[in-house]
Design a protein around this motif. Structure first.
Motif, PDB file in Angstrom:
ATOM      1  N   ILE A 298      29.260  39.356  37.068  1.00 28.14           N
ATOM      2  CA  ILE A 298      29.195  40.755  36.645  1.00 28.14           C
ATOM      3  C   ILE A 298      30.345  41.101  35.715  1.00 28.14           C
ATOM      4  CG2 ILE A 298      30.441  41.638  38.670  1.00 28.14           C
ATOM      5  CD1 ILE A 298      27.546  43.319  36.732  1.00 28.14           C
ATOM      6  N   LEU A 299      31.538  40.543  35.956  1.00 32.61           N
ATOM      7  CA  LEU A 299      32.674  40.827  35.077  1.00 32.61           C
ATOM      8  C   LEU A 299      32.438  40.267  33.676  1.00 32.61           C
ATOM      9  CD1 LEU A 299      35.665  40.274  37.513  1.00 32.61           C
ATOM     10  CD2 LEU A 299      35.272  42.347  36.161  1.00 32.61           C
ATOM     11  N   ASN A 300      31.924  39.058  33.592  1.00 32.81           N
ATOM     12  CA  ASN A 300      31.643  38.482  32.277  1.00 32.81           C
ATOM     13  C   ASN A 300      30.522  39.239  31.574  1.00 32.81           C
ATOM     14  OD1 ASN A 300      33.633  36.525  32.349  1.00 32.81           O
ATOM     15  ND2 ASN A 300      32.306  34.980  33.275  1.00 32.81           N
ATOM     16  N   GLU A 301      29.536  39.678  32.336  1.00 28.95           N
ATOM     17  CA  GLU A 301      28.438  40.459  31.765  1.00 28.95           C
ATOM     18  C   GLU A 301      28.959  41.778  31.190  1.00 28.95           C
ATOM     19  OE1 GLU A 301      25.098  43.123  33.867  1.00 28.95           O
ATOM     20  OE2 GLU A 301      24.828  40.973  34.242  1.00 28.95           O
ATOM     21  N   ILE A 302      29.814  42.437  31.954  1.00 27.90           N
ATOM     22  CA  ILE A 302      30.389  43.713  31.497  1.00 27.90           C
ATOM     23  C   ILE A 302      31.308  43.491  30.305  1.00 27.90           C
ATOM     24  CG2 ILE A 302      31.997  45.554  32.151  1.00 27.90           C
ATOM     25  CD1 ILE A 302      30.771  45.349  34.998  1.00 27.90           C
ATOM     26  N   ALA A 303      32.124  42.439  30.375  1.00 25.25           N
ATOM     27  CA  ALA A 303      33.029  42.138  29.274  1.00 25.25           C
ATOM     28  C   ALA A 303      32.269  41.894  27.976  1.00 25.25           C
ATOM     29  CB  ALA A 303      33.886  40.923  29.624  1.00 25.25           C
ATOM     30  N   GLU A 304      31.155  41.176  28.073  1.00 22.11           N
ATOM     31  CA  GLU A 304      30.351  40.890  26.884  1.00 22.11           C
ATOM     32  C   GLU A 304      29.687  42.154  26.359  1.00 22.11           C
ATOM     33  OE1 GLU A 304      26.643  37.975  25.486  1.00 22.11           O
ATOM     34  OE2 GLU A 304      27.530  37.779  27.488  1.00 22.11           O
ATOM     35  N   ALA A 305      29.244  43.028  27.267  1.00 19.32           N
ATOM     36  CA  ALA A 305      28.555  44.252  26.841  1.00 19.32           C
ATOM     37  C   ALA A 305      29.493  45.223  26.139  1.00 19.32           C
ATOM     38  CB  ALA A 305      27.904  44.924  28.048  1.00 19.32           C
ATOM     39  N   TYR A 306      30.762  45.286  26.587  1.00 15.17           N
ATOM     40  CA  TYR A 306      31.682  46.288  26.060  1.00 15.17           C
ATOM     41  C   TYR A 306      32.796  45.696  25.195  1.00 15.17           C
ATOM     42  CZ  TYR A 306      29.281  49.425  29.213  1.00 15.17           C
ATOM     43  OH  TYR A 306      28.313  50.169  29.843  1.00 15.17           O
ATOM     44  N   HIS A 307      32.813  44.379  25.066  1.00 16.39           N
ATOM     45  CA  HIS A 307      33.829  43.706  24.245  1.00 16.39           C
ATOM     46  C   HIS A 307      35.247  44.043  24.719  1.00 16.39           C
ATOM     47  CE1 HIS A 307      30.620  42.473  21.562  1.00 16.39           C
ATOM     48  NE2 HIS A 307      30.205  43.733  21.521  1.00 16.39           N
ATOM     49  N   VAL A 308      35.404  43.958  26.021  1.00 18.81           N
ATOM     50  CA  VAL A 308      36.698  44.181  26.664  1.00 18.81           C
ATOM     51  C   VAL A 308      36.988  42.970  27.549  1.00 18.81           C
ATOM     52  CG1 VAL A 308      38.001  45.623  28.278  1.00 18.81           C
ATOM     53  CG2 VAL A 308      36.452  46.696  26.631  1.00 18.81           C
ATOM     54  N   ASP A 309      38.197  42.451  27.479  1.00 18.11           N
ATOM     55  CA  ASP A 309      38.550  41.250  28.233  1.00 18.11           C
ATOM     56  C   ASP A 309      38.410  41.481  29.740  1.00 18.11           C
ATOM     57  OD1 ASP A 309      39.976  39.579  25.906  1.00 18.11           O
ATOM     58  OD2 ASP A 309      40.530  41.683  25.756  1.00 18.11           O
ATOM     59  N   PRO A 310      37.764  40.546  30.457  1.00 20.01           N
ATOM     60  CA  PRO A 310      37.539  40.759  31.892  1.00 20.01           C
ATOM     61  C   PRO A 310      38.825  40.883  32.694  1.00 20.01           C
ATOM     62  CG  PRO A 310      36.966  38.497  31.259  1.00 20.01           C
ATOM     63  CD  PRO A 310      37.178  39.270  29.997  1.00 20.01           C
ATOM     64  N   GLN A 311      39.891  40.189  32.248  1.00 19.28           N
ATOM     65  CA  GLN A 311      41.143  40.243  33.012  1.00 19.28           C
ATOM     66  C   GLN A 311      41.752  41.642  33.024  1.00 19.28           C
ATOM     67  OE1 GLN A 311      40.461  37.830  30.788  1.00 19.28           O
ATOM     68  NE2 GLN A 311      40.383  35.981  32.058  1.00 19.28           N
ATOM     69  N   VAL A 312      41.605  42.387  31.935  1.00 17.19           N
ATOM     70  CA  VAL A 312      42.190  43.730  31.920  1.00 17.19           C
ATOM     71  C   VAL A 312      41.346  44.693  32.753  1.00 17.19           C
ATOM     72  CG1 VAL A 312      41.088  44.718  29.848  1.00 17.19           C
ATOM     73  CG2 VAL A 312      43.389  45.412  30.482  1.00 17.19           C
ATOM     74  N   ILE A 313      40.030  44.499  32.761  1.00 15.67           N
ATOM     75  CA  ILE A 313      39.177  45.299  33.653  1.00 15.67           C
ATOM     76  C   ILE A 313      39.603  45.055  35.094  1.00 15.67           C
ATOM     77  CG2 ILE A 313      36.825  45.737  34.438  1.00 15.67           C
ATOM     78  CD1 ILE A 313      35.858  44.572  31.726  1.00 15.67           C
ATOM     79  N   LEU A 314      39.766  43.782  35.425  1.00 12.91           N
ATOM     80  CA  LEU A 314      40.164  43.396  36.775  1.00 12.91           C
ATOM     81  C   LEU A 314      41.560  43.915  37.106  1.00 12.91           C
ATOM     82  CD1 LEU A 314      39.013  41.698  39.131  1.00 12.91           C
ATOM     83  CD2 LEU A 314      40.169  39.718  38.148  1.00 12.91           C
ATOM     84  N   ALA A 315      42.481  43.879  36.124  1.00 16.40           N
ATOM     85  CA  ALA A 315      43.848  44.344  36.365  1.00 16.40           C
ATOM     86  C   ALA A 315      43.887  45.842  36.655  1.00 16.40           C
ATOM     87  CB  ALA A 315      44.731  44.007  35.172  1.00 16.40           C
ATOM     88  N   ILE A 316      43.157  46.628  35.890  1.00 14.36           N
ATOM     89  CA  ILE A 316      43.115  48.074  36.163  1.00 14.36           C
ATOM     90  C   ILE A 316      42.503  48.321  37.536  1.00 14.36           C
ATOM     91  CG2 ILE A 316      41.965  50.220  35.490  1.00 14.36           C
ATOM     92  CD1 ILE A 316      42.476  49.466  32.587  1.00 14.36           C
ATOM     93  N   TRP A 317      41.439  47.617  37.850  1.00 16.24           N
ATOM     94  CA  TRP A 317      40.821  47.749  39.176  1.00 16.24           C
ATOM     95  C   TRP A 317      41.822  47.384  40.267  1.00 16.24           C
ATOM     96  CZ3 TRP A 317      36.685  43.998  41.505  1.00 16.24           C
ATOM     97  CH2 TRP A 317      36.020  44.621  42.572  1.00 16.24           C
ATOM     98  N   GLY A 318      42.604  46.330  40.023  1.00 14.15           N
ATOM     99  CA  GLY A 318      43.588  45.901  41.010  1.00 14.15           C
ATOM    100  C   GLY A 318      44.716  46.888  41.202  1.00 14.15           C
ATOM    101  N   VAL A 319      45.257  47.398  40.105  1.00 13.57           N
ATOM    102  CA  VAL A 319      46.367  48.351  40.197  1.00 13.57           C
ATOM    103  C   VAL A 319      45.901  49.674  40.781  1.00 13.57           C
ATOM    104  CG1 VAL A 319      48.022  49.707  38.854  1.00 13.57           C
ATOM    105  CG2 VAL A 319      47.690  47.274  38.328  1.00 13.57           C
ATOM    106  N   GLU A 320      44.710  50.114  40.377  1.00 13.72           N
ATOM    107  CA  GLU A 320      44.227  51.420  40.818  1.00 13.72           C
ATOM    108  C   GLU A 320      43.801  51.439  42.281  1.00 13.72           C
ATOM    109  OE1 GLU A 320      44.393  54.201  39.351  1.00 13.72           O
ATOM    110  OE2 GLU A 320      44.731  53.730  37.234  1.00 13.72           O
TER     111      GLU A 320
END
Length: 383
Positions: free
Chosen positions: A86-108
């Protein structure tokens, strides 16, 4: 009930009465207002937590030690393995690196574990009644009511942080309306449920809509040359990489800085703490949360989740920042001494840094804009 609490409750009730009238004029239905009323109650703990935000109460090393722990890195890597598809799917759809999505999710929310148990309506009501940026929170409260009015979530299920941030990405109500997406196509942009799909996609959509540059770094820790001009530090200053290289700024390995466009130099704990050269994507992270420490933590965690073993240089011992109350006192004293900070809210923004640097320069100190107890004590109390 103490007399002090009783008086505060009366003032809150008076505010609520006036607010309900304004909300009605804004188009909020009576049915939604009736559902909201049990949650529009006084909670003194909300204001207390606003005054003790860790981004502002710790130096950068202390903050990173608290936020980017070995456990969070390990858990994040495991979460990426479990959520890779799902992270790779989202990253590809929005052109945002999966690690930063995961990092914000982790910090928040520690990867969805701590999404908040406060009633968002209670939190926003208290901050709108008596808090820093009360007008902002009142607008967010009205937006939260409109979300309930629109059938997105029930009042009792609208849970989040003490500041009114909701769901996996800790969106404020206005961010929900502007950036939340229904990635799983079930007819709802559900950022509150245990399933993180819509929440993660909403984080990615937010970053994409704020012009995230895919596959580019947020920044790096850097070495500043002797005699570096600290008046050029801060996110408000953007300099070309060629200029920074010309000033002798280097990577920690001693090589020239890589060029990803104009960059800013940050020294969040002053001239004796670590320095960072941050790029465009760091400024995008700051739109999510304006605290420099938050932006550095998200960037650093994303690097660690991508496999980096680099560690940030620790601050020297005995380098605590001022508390919010002490910072407000410093702002008052600087202004009284002729160095106008344009207000005394206890937060270090560009105006305060500019005033503090001018004062530091005039008394022969490095003008790094970092507030210390020694600086506070060196200024006469304001009248």
């Amino acid at each position: 009930m103490t007399e002090a609490f009783g008086d505060a409750e009366k003032r809150f009730d008076q505010w609520r009465e006036g607010y309900i009238e304004k909300a009605t004029q804004s188009g909020i239905s009576q049915e939604t207002l009736d559902r909201a009323m049990p949650y529009l109650v006084l909670d003194p703990s909300i204001h207390e937590q606003q005054c003790n935000q860790s981004e502002f109460a710790l130096n950068i090393s202390q903050y990173l030690d608290r936020v980017v722990t070995l456990d969070r890195v390990s858990k994040g890597r495991a979460t990426f393995r479990n959520q890779r598809q799902i992270l790779n799917e989202i990253a590809e759809a929005y052109h945002v690196d999966p690690q930063v999505i995961l990092a914000i999710w982790g910090v928040e929310t520690d990867y969805g574990r701590v999404r908040g148990a406060h009633s968002v309506l209670t939190a926003l009501g208290n901050l709108a009644h008596n808090g820093h940026r009360a007008e902002f929170f009142e607008t967010e409260l009205t937006t939260a009511l409109s979300i309930i009015d629109g059938g997105h979530v029930d009042a009792d299920a609208m849970l989040g942080s003490w500041a009114g941030a909701m769901g996996h990405g800790q969106f404020m109500p206005s961010s929900f309306l502007n950036f939340a997406v229904d990635h799983d196509h079930d007819g709802k942009s559900d950022i509150w449920s245990k399933d993180p799909t819509d929440g993660l996609a909403s984080i990615a959509n937010y970053l994409a809509r704020h012009d995230w540059h895919e596959s580019q770094p947020w920044g790096i820790e850097a070495r500043l040359a002797d005699g570096f001009d600290f008046t050029l530090t801060g996110p408000e200053h953007r300099l070309s990489i060629s200029d920074l290289n010309g000033m002798g700024v280097r990577t920690m390995e001693g090589t020239a800085l890589p060029d990803y466009g104009d960059a800013s130099v940050l020294c969040p704990s002053g001239a004796t703490g670590p320095a960072f050269v941050v790029n465009h994507n760091f400024h995008v992270i700051l739109t999510y949360n304006r605290a420099e420490a938050y932006g550095i933590a998200v960037g650093y965690l994303s690097d660690r989740l991508a496999g980096s073993r680099a560690k940030i240089t620790p601050c020297p011992e005995g380098l605590p920042p001022l508390t919010r109350g002490q910072m407000a006192q410093l702002q008052l004293r600087l202004t009284a001494a002729g160095y106008d900070t344009q207000g005394a809210d206890g937060f270090t923004g560009p105006n305060t840094r500019m005033a503090l640097r001018a004062y530091q320069n005039d008394i022969g100190l490095i003008p790094d804009g970092f507030a210390t107890l020694a600086l506070l004590n060196g200024l006469a109390p304001s009248a």
